[in-house]
Write a protein that holds these residues in place. Structure first.
Motif, PDB file in Angstrom:
ATOM      1  N   THR A   1       0.845  -1.206   0.000  1.00  0.00           N
ATOM      2  CA  THR A   1       0.000   0.000   0.000  1.00  0.00           C
ATOM      3  C   THR A   1       0.879   1.255   0.000  1.00  0.00           C
ATOM      4  O   THR A   1       0.525   2.264  -0.607  1.00  0.00           O
TER       5      THR A   1
ATOM      6  N   LYS B   1      -9.501   2.617   1.416  1.00  0.00           N
ATOM      7  CA  LYS B   1     -10.187   1.330   1.457  1.00  0.00           C
ATOM      8  C   LYS B   1     -11.713   1.501   1.526  1.00  0.00           C
ATOM      9  O   LYS B   1     -12.454   0.794   0.841  1.00  0.00           O
TER      10      LYS B   1
ATOM     11  N   GLY C   1     -11.193  -4.210  -1.956  1.00  0.00           N
ATOM     12  CA  GLY C   1     -10.204  -3.434  -1.207  1.00  0.00           C
ATOM     13  C   GLY C   1      -9.488  -2.530  -2.188  1.00  0.00           C
ATOM     14  O   GLY C   1      -9.899  -2.447  -3.353  1.00  0.00           O
TER      15      GLY C   1
END
Lengths: 151, 147
Positions: free
Chosen positions: B27, B47, B57
């Motif tokens: 991420t 998210k 997601g």
């Protein structure tokens, strides 16, 4: 969460119409930050001395750099509604010339075509955007078509 | 290809696979890419927003996965080679935390207008061996006969 007919009409009216050009001054930091974001350790994009030895006169931008010039902005101008989903469908790049620090790249773009399809939750649009990139010497640097899926 | 080592047109064998590249997007990397590329679509870092859009997601930017294939290609062609054409089709979603294996296969090699060219099929696979990104590339290589 669907695209309405008003927005579809507005996009369709822009097909083939060249948008205002976007201009980017290319800095060393941009090129290095881009390579770091990919996690690409190739010294051609990072190391000045290496770039000189390799015959490029210094660092150059990595292959995919040009694809990001203006693309985010162009998409935002196309669809600013957070309720609408924008996904990437395909990319076609023709690459002619390296981009290096100090270059000033002008990106011209237009919508090439829009295809409409009925999805399960509403209409889906397949929008193909055409981009042409030139440097400060008016040399053609690259050309690209990006297809995005909007719903 | 190791830094400083150059691939030549004569070295290329049709039907052979090129050196694969395994990437592990996180991420953090998606945020770095958003900043570096100017793609601020929130499905790549928010998210809650991604879930609201019906995604499981946050997803990896298609163009970041494309850049992984770009890295594989520029590694392969070496300093004196370059990529003339790149086509990519974003077939499936990639998620941070999942490895992406970038691969390529030489389709043909040919000489056109004095240029030594190679066409490749390229793709990226997720851990389920699903090709989430496919494409082709045309690369230009130096020849040993170049003076």
């Amino acid at each position: 969460m669907t695209i309405d007919s008003g927005k579809i009409k507005e996009l369709e009216s822009r097909v083939g119409v060249e948008e205002k050009p976007l201009v980017y001054e290319i800095e060393k930091g941009m090129i290095k930050r881009f390579a770091r974001a990919i996690g690409d350790p190739n010294p051609l994009w990072q190391n000045e001395e290496y770039g000189v030895k390799a015959g490029y006169g210094g660092i150059i931008a990595s292959l995919n750099f040009v694809l990001t010039l203006g693309f985010g902005k162009i998409l935002q101008d196309l669809i600013s509604d957070p309720e609408i989903t924008v996904l990437h469908g395909s990319t076609e790049l023709e690459n002619y010339k390296e981009i290096r620090p100090g270059d000033v790249i002008t990106v011209t773009n237009k919508i090439r075509n829009i295809r409409e399809r009925q999805g399960s939750t509403g209409k889906m649009l397949f929008v193909t955007i055409e981009m042409v990139y030139k440097n400060q010497k008016k040399e053609l640097v690259a050309e690209c078509r990006q297809m995005t899926i909007i719903y | 290809m190791a830094v400083g080592k150059q691939l030549y047109y004569e070295d290329v064998v049709e039907g052979s696979n090129i050196t694969q590249l395994i990437k592990q997007p996180t991420t953090t990397q998606l945020v770095m890419w958003a900043g570096a590329s100017g793609d601020y679509n929130a499905i790549h870092y928010d998210k809650d927003y991604a879930l609201k859009q019906g995604l499981p997601g946050v997803i990896v930017h298609g163009q970041l996965a494309g850049a992984f294939l770009g890295q594989m290609l520029t590694d392969w062609v070496g300093d004196k080679g370059n990529i003339s054409k790149l086509s990519l089709s974003y077939k499936g979603k990639n998620f941070p935390g999942e490895a992406l294996t970038c691969q390529g296969k030489v389709i043909k090699k040919y000489i056109e207008e004095n240029q030594h060219l190679v066409t490749l099929r390229i793709w990226a696979e997720n851990p389920g061996e699903e090709k989430t990104l496919t494409g082709t590339a045309v690369v230009r290589l130096p020849s040993k006969s170049d003076t």
